[in-house]
Design a protein around this motif. Structure first.
Motif, PDB file in Angstrom:
ATOM      1  N   ALA A   8       0.481  -1.032   0.331  1.00  0.00           N
ATOM      2  CA  ALA A   8       0.027   0.094  -0.203  1.00  0.00           C
ATOM      3  C   ALA A   8       0.983   1.256  -0.106  1.00  0.00           C
ATOM      4  CB  ALA A   8      -1.023  -0.088   1.399  1.00  0.00           C
ATOM      5  N   VAL A   9       2.434   1.023   0.313  1.00  0.00           N
ATOM      6  CA  VAL A   9       2.739   2.270   0.149  1.00  0.00           C
ATOM      7  C   VAL A   9       2.770   3.382  -0.761  1.00  0.00           C
ATOM      8  CG1 VAL A   9       4.596   1.422   2.008  1.00  0.00           C
ATOM      9  CG2 VAL A   9       5.012   0.963  -0.239  1.00  0.00           C
ATOM     10  N   ASP A  10       3.313   4.342  -1.003  1.00  0.00           N
ATOM     11  CA  ASP A  10       3.084   5.383  -2.128  1.00  0.00           C
ATOM     12  C   ASP A  10       2.056   5.090  -2.752  1.00  0.00           C
ATOM     13  OD1 ASP A  10       5.276   6.261  -1.432  1.00  0.00           O
ATOM     14  OD2 ASP A  10       6.562   4.778  -2.369  1.00  0.00           O
ATOM     15  N   GLY A  11       0.825   5.575  -2.770  1.00  0.00           N
ATOM     16  CA  GLY A  11      -0.275   5.106  -3.859  1.00  0.00           C
ATOM     17  C   GLY A  11      -1.968   5.546  -2.907  1.00  0.00           C
ATOM     18  N   PRO A  12      -2.970   5.253  -3.616  1.00  0.00           N
ATOM     19  CA  PRO A  12      -4.230   6.074  -3.087  1.00  0.00           C
ATOM     20  C   PRO A  12      -4.903   4.783  -1.822  1.00  0.00           C
ATOM     21  CG  PRO A  12      -4.555   4.571  -5.096  1.00  0.00           C
ATOM     22  CD  PRO A  12      -2.842   4.874  -4.815  1.00  0.00           C
ATOM     23  N   VAL A  13      -4.579   4.423  -1.636  1.00  0.00           N
ATOM     24  CA  VAL A  13      -4.699   3.279  -0.812  1.00  0.00           C
ATOM     25  C   VAL A  13      -4.452   4.156   0.763  1.00  0.00           C
ATOM     26  CG1 VAL A  13      -4.430   1.107   0.568  1.00  0.00           C
ATOM     27  CG2 VAL A  13      -4.765   0.875  -1.838  1.00  0.00           C
ATOM     28  N   ASN A  14      -5.515   4.272   1.222  1.00  0.00           N
ATOM     29  CA  ASN A  14      -4.985   5.096   2.599  1.00  0.00           C
ATOM     30  C   ASN A  14      -5.601   4.068   3.931  1.00  0.00           C
ATOM     31  OD1 ASN A  14      -5.381   6.843   4.946  1.00  0.00           O
ATOM     32  ND2 ASN A  14      -7.294   8.108   3.803  1.00  0.00           N
ATOM     33  N   LEU A  15      -4.400   3.554   4.698  1.00  0.00           N
ATOM     34  CA  LEU A  15      -4.730   2.276   5.471  1.00  0.00           C
ATOM     35  C   LEU A  15      -5.339   3.218   6.899  1.00  0.00           C
ATOM     36  CD1 LEU A  15      -1.285   0.434   5.008  1.00  0.00           C
ATOM     37  CD2 LEU A  15      -4.030  -0.399   4.984  1.00  0.00           C
ATOM     38  N   ARG A  16      -6.897   2.753   7.059  1.00  0.00           N
ATOM     39  CA  ARG A  16      -7.007   3.090   8.017  1.00  0.00           C
ATOM     40  C   ARG A  16      -6.976   2.876   9.568  1.00  0.00           C
ATOM     41  NH1 ARG A  16     -10.356   7.456   7.125  1.00  0.00           N
ATOM     42  NH2 ARG A  16     -10.040   8.782   6.226  1.00  0.00           N
ATOM     43  N   GLY A  17      -6.946   1.339   9.681  1.00  0.00           N
ATOM     44  CA  GLY A  17      -6.984   0.135  10.975  1.00  0.00           C
ATOM     45  C   GLY A  17      -7.211  -1.094   9.847  1.00  0.00           C
ATOM     46  N   VAL A  18      -8.349  -1.750  12.001  1.00  0.00           N
ATOM     47  CA  VAL A  18      -8.383  -3.010  10.728  1.00  0.00           C
ATOM     48  C   VAL A  18      -9.357  -3.790  11.490  1.00  0.00           C
ATOM     49  CG1 VAL A  18      -5.715  -4.075  11.382  1.00  0.00           C
ATOM     50  CG2 VAL A  18      -6.995  -4.156  13.307  1.00  0.00           C
ATOM     51  N   HIS A  19     -10.122  -4.912  10.802  1.00  0.00           N
ATOM     52  CA  HIS A  19     -11.119  -5.421  10.924  1.00  0.00           C
ATOM     53  C   HIS A  19     -11.145  -6.720  11.499  1.00  0.00           C
ATOM     54  CE1 HIS A  19     -14.671  -7.718   9.417  1.00  0.00           C
ATOM     55  NE2 HIS A  19     -15.167  -6.480   9.980  1.00  0.00           N
ATOM     56  N   VAL A  20     -11.876  -7.214  12.169  1.00  0.00           N
ATOM     57  CA  VAL A  20     -11.879  -8.221  13.180  1.00  0.00           C
ATOM     58  C   VAL A  20     -13.343  -9.151  12.892  1.00  0.00           C
ATOM     59  CG1 VAL A  20     -10.996  -9.547  14.620  1.00  0.00           C
ATOM     60  CG2 VAL A  20      -9.510  -8.315  14.149  1.00  0.00           C
ATOM     61  N   HIS A  21     -13.904 -10.652  12.642  1.00  0.00           N
ATOM     62  CA  HIS A  21     -15.124 -10.411  12.654  1.00  0.00           C
ATOM     63  C   HIS A  21     -14.817 -11.701  12.918  1.00  0.00           C
ATOM     64  CE1 HIS A  21     -19.373 -11.514  11.898  1.00  0.00           C
ATOM     65  NE2 HIS A  21     -19.282 -12.323  11.408  1.00  0.00           N
ATOM     66  N   ILE A  22     -14.921 -12.010  14.334  1.00  0.00           N
ATOM     67  CA  ILE A  22     -14.970 -13.385  15.328  1.00  0.00           C
ATOM     68  C   ILE A  22     -15.893 -15.067  14.511  1.00  0.00           C
ATOM     69  CG2 ILE A  22     -13.047 -12.892  16.868  1.00  0.00           C
ATOM     70  CD1 ILE A  22     -15.355 -12.651  18.729  1.00  0.00           C
ATOM     71  N   GLY A  23     -17.332 -14.541  14.261  1.00  0.00           N
ATOM     72  CA  GLY A  23     -18.109 -15.093  14.210  1.00  0.00           C
ATOM     73  C   GLY A  23     -19.559 -14.495  14.393  1.00  0.00           C
ATOM     74  N   SER A  24     -20.880 -14.987  14.035  1.00  0.00           N
ATOM     75  CA  SER A  24     -21.754 -15.546  14.544  1.00  0.00           C
ATOM     76  C   SER A  24     -22.365 -15.804  15.629  1.00  0.00           C
ATOM     77  CB  SER A  24     -22.891 -14.786  13.228  1.00  0.00           C
ATOM     78  OG  SER A  24     -23.468 -14.101  12.589  1.00  0.00           O
ATOM     79  N   GLN A  25     -23.623 -14.739  15.842  1.00  0.00           N
ATOM     80  CA  GLN A  25     -24.592 -15.911  17.377  1.00  0.00           C
ATOM     81  C   GLN A  25     -23.220 -15.638  18.239  1.00  0.00           C
ATOM     82  OE1 GLN A  25     -27.613 -14.890  17.779  1.00  0.00           O
ATOM     83  NE2 GLN A  25     -28.000 -17.243  18.355  1.00  0.00           N
ATOM     84  N   ILE A  26     -21.982 -14.732  18.861  1.00  0.00           N
ATOM     85  CA  ILE A  26     -21.732 -15.383  19.662  1.00  0.00           C
ATOM     86  C   ILE A  26     -21.959 -15.109  21.134  1.00  0.00           C
ATOM     87  CG2 ILE A  26     -18.592 -15.220  20.045  1.00  0.00           C
ATOM     88  CD1 ILE A  26     -18.858 -15.430  17.338  1.00  0.00           C
ATOM     89  N   GLY A  27     -21.727 -16.003  21.909  1.00  0.00           N
ATOM     90  CA  GLY A  27     -21.899 -16.565  23.407  1.00  0.00           C
ATOM     91  C   GLY A  27     -21.643 -15.579  24.551  1.00  0.00           C
ATOM     92  N   ASP A  28     -20.005 -15.891  23.818  1.00  0.00           N
ATOM     93  CA  ASP A  28     -19.593 -15.485  24.955  1.00  0.00           C
ATOM     94  C   ASP A  28     -18.693 -13.674  25.194  1.00  0.00           C
ATOM     95  OD1 ASP A  28     -17.541 -14.837  26.890  1.00  0.00           O
ATOM     96  OD2 ASP A  28     -16.381 -17.071  26.104  1.00  0.00           O
ATOM     97  N   PRO A  29     -19.448 -12.795  25.444  1.00  0.00           N
ATOM     98  CA  PRO A  29     -19.268 -11.602  25.185  1.00  0.00           C
ATOM     99  C   PRO A  29     -17.076 -11.474  25.029  1.00  0.00           C
ATOM    100  CG  PRO A  29     -20.469 -11.475  26.494  1.00  0.00           C
ATOM    101  CD  PRO A  29     -20.320 -12.266  26.304  1.00  0.00           C
ATOM    102  N   HIS A  30     -16.763 -11.775  26.062  1.00  0.00           N
ATOM    103  CA  HIS A  30     -15.079 -12.480  26.430  1.00  0.00           C
ATOM    104  C   HIS A  30     -14.462 -12.572  24.825  1.00  0.00           C
ATOM    105  CE1 HIS A  30     -12.163 -11.459  29.139  1.00  0.00           C
ATOM    106  NE2 HIS A  30     -11.610 -12.050  28.648  1.00  0.00           N
ATOM    107  N   ARG A  31     -15.332 -12.918  24.092  1.00  0.00           N
ATOM    108  CA  ARG A  31     -14.213 -13.087  22.791  1.00  0.00           C
ATOM    109  C   ARG A  31     -13.866 -11.892  21.999  1.00  0.00           C
ATOM    110  NH1 ARG A  31     -13.102 -18.655  23.457  1.00  0.00           N
ATOM    111  NH2 ARG A  31     -14.886 -20.078  24.274  1.00  0.00           N
ATOM    112  N   TYR A  32     -14.978 -10.938  22.870  1.00  0.00           N
ATOM    113  CA  TYR A  32     -14.998  -9.474  21.951  1.00  0.00           C
ATOM    114  C   TYR A  32     -13.507  -9.173  22.626  1.00  0.00           C
ATOM    115  CZ  TYR A  32     -18.845 -10.022  19.488  1.00  0.00           C
ATOM    116  OH  TYR A  32     -19.880 -10.512  17.775  1.00  0.00           O
ATOM    117  N   HIS A  33     -13.482  -9.350  23.615  1.00  0.00           N
ATOM    118  CA  HIS A  33     -12.186  -8.981  24.579  1.00  0.00           C
ATOM    119  C   HIS A  33     -10.971  -9.029  23.944  1.00  0.00           C
ATOM    120  CE1 HIS A  33     -10.272  -7.730  28.325  1.00  0.00           C
ATOM    121  NE2 HIS A  33      -9.223  -8.617  27.692  1.00  0.00           N
TER     122      HIS A  33
END
Ligand code: LLP
Length: 413
Positions: free
Chosen positions: A191-216
């Motif tokens: 991505a260096v030297d180009g039009p791509v503006n790196l802002r951060g990261v994304h993590v999706h651990i899954g769906s119907q997650i019953g244990d909030p601590h996984r987000y921690h």
């Protein structure tokens, strides 16, 4: 449902039991069935609005809320999101177009996907979407080739062992979404030297997650990644923790407070200077929606089978994930007995749920299956050449068709 306290968590919030039968949004469900036919999807607008507010309260004004369109999307919902200041997570041209049609600002679209076609990437760049969630280093080259400047999040595959059905778990070495740390570093280098503006990261651990601590755990792992690359992401890196907050399907399901998810994330972030995004789908729409069916056949067995006029085509979740649901009669009251509610498709796996209904339930009776708002209509098929069914929004005593049903002509064409 009297005596069934937790059933309230499963039903749309404006559900009321009147002498003439159950109503949602001030509209009698039996009347909707008579007017639009069954199967029918019904969505409670008041419930949706309440969920928008709950998320805002739990996560606070500085968290950017984005709705995951894959759970259920239509123009009417896009219009509501636009009014609430939500963003949207879109993964296809169809989802982007629907958001735009609902007058959502392109800058509020997060464009996701592990396979973005050239047409889709081109459309996203032309429209000026707010973020592209890059799933593979090759996408950086494709964006650079288009030479359009755009803000990007890198989707990381961090193994945080989410406790959910393997088909809806989205991290770990066996999962094909997102990038390992090495691949993410390759994307950063590209991505260096180009039009791509790196802002951060994304993590999706899954769906119907019953244990909030996984987000921690997910947040800690993602923040470590960011911390080691501070210079890459600017002053206030973005951390998008995806969706996955669980919704209750059965009366005895535990209802996990949104605050518990928010607190788990906050405890990981502490005073780190990041801009948080979350992308709930299911928790917003699942319990706002329900499905109406007409019973056609009753077969005596132990417990008896009730065949209804839909099934795997309008709700594939029982067959795909072993999901189970409650059932409520719109036609009868009185002493209940267990039934097996099955669909009309030519598969033994076409079983909607096992639930209690009035003992004398039989052909011609209407039943409602609550909590079908998420991943029902959106995953509907035309199996056995059944036309896809309409979605009706109800609120303040009136109903509007939010998604038109298909006709036999559509199916044949
Ligand atoms: N963000 C990303 C990147 C996702 O992949 C998903 C869901 C979400 C957000 C929203 O997750 P939610 O809040 O709805 O759990 N068809 C399955 C669910 C598949 C979920 C796919 N990704 C089901 O019916 O259970």
């Amino acid at each position: 449902m009297p005596g069934h306290m937790a059933m309230r968590d499963v039903l749309p919030m404006s559900w009321s039991d009147e002498a003439a039968g159950p109503m949602v949004g001030g509209v009698a469900l039996a009347e909707l069935a008579a007017e639009h036919g069954t199967p029918l999807y019904v969505v409670d607008e008041e419930h949706l609005r309440a969920r928008f507010t709950d998320f805002r309260k739990a996560f606070g004004a500085d968290t950017q809320l984005a709705y995951a369109a894959k759970a259920f999307f239509c123009v009417a919902l896009a219009e509501m999101l636009a009014g609430e200041g939500w963003w949207v997570d879109a993964v296809s041209e169809g989802e982007i177009k629907t958001a735009l049609e609902g007058r959502m600002a392109p800058s509020r679209i997060l464009f996701h996907g592990n396979y973005k076609t050239d047409a889709e990437l081109g459309m996203a760049l032309d429209e000026g979407v707010g973020r592209i969630i890059v799933d593979d280093p090759s996408e950086i080259g494709r964006i650079k080739a288009a030479d359009r400047s755009v803000a990007v999040l890198l989707r990381l595959n961090l193994d945080v062992a989410a406790d959910t059905h393997p088909h809806i778990r989205t991290t770990g070495a066996d999962v094909h979404f997102g990038m390992s740390v090495d691949a993410a570093d390759a994307a950063i280098a590209a991505a260096v030297d180009g039009p791509v503006n790196l802002r951060g990261v994304h993590v999706h651990i899954g769906s119907q997650i019953g244990d909030p601590h996984r987000y921690h755990d997910a947040a800690i792992a993602a923040l470590d990644f960011i911390d080691e690359r501070r210079q890459v992401f600017g002053d206030r890196p973005e951390l998008d923790l995806g969706g996955g907050m669980a919704a209750p399907y059965r009366a005895d399901d535990r209802l996990i407070a949104l605050e518990d998810y928010a607190d788990a994330i906050r405890s990981a972030i502490g005073d780190a200077q990041v801009r948080l995004f979350v992308e709930p789908g299911r928790r917003v729409i699942a319990n706002a929606g329900l499905s109406l069916y007409t019973v056609g056949v009753r077969k005596e067995a132990e417990p008896p089978f009730l065949a209804v006029d839909g099934g795997i085509s309008d709700n594939p979740r029982p067959a795909l994930y072993g999901a189970t649901y409650e059932a409520v009669s719109l036609s009868r009251r009185g002493e209940e007995a267990p039934f097996r509610i099955v669909g009309r498709h030519c598969e033994t796996g076409d079983r909607i749920t096992q639930a209690r209904l009035p003992r004398d339930t039989g052909p011609g009776d209407l039943i409602a299956i609550p909590a079908t708002g998420a991943y029902g209509f959106s995953m509907a098929s035309r199996y056995n050449m059944l036309p896809r069914r309409p979605v009706v929004f109800v609120g303040d005593g009136s109903a509007r068709v939010a998604v038109a049903g298909e006709t036999l002509g559509d199916v044949v064409r």
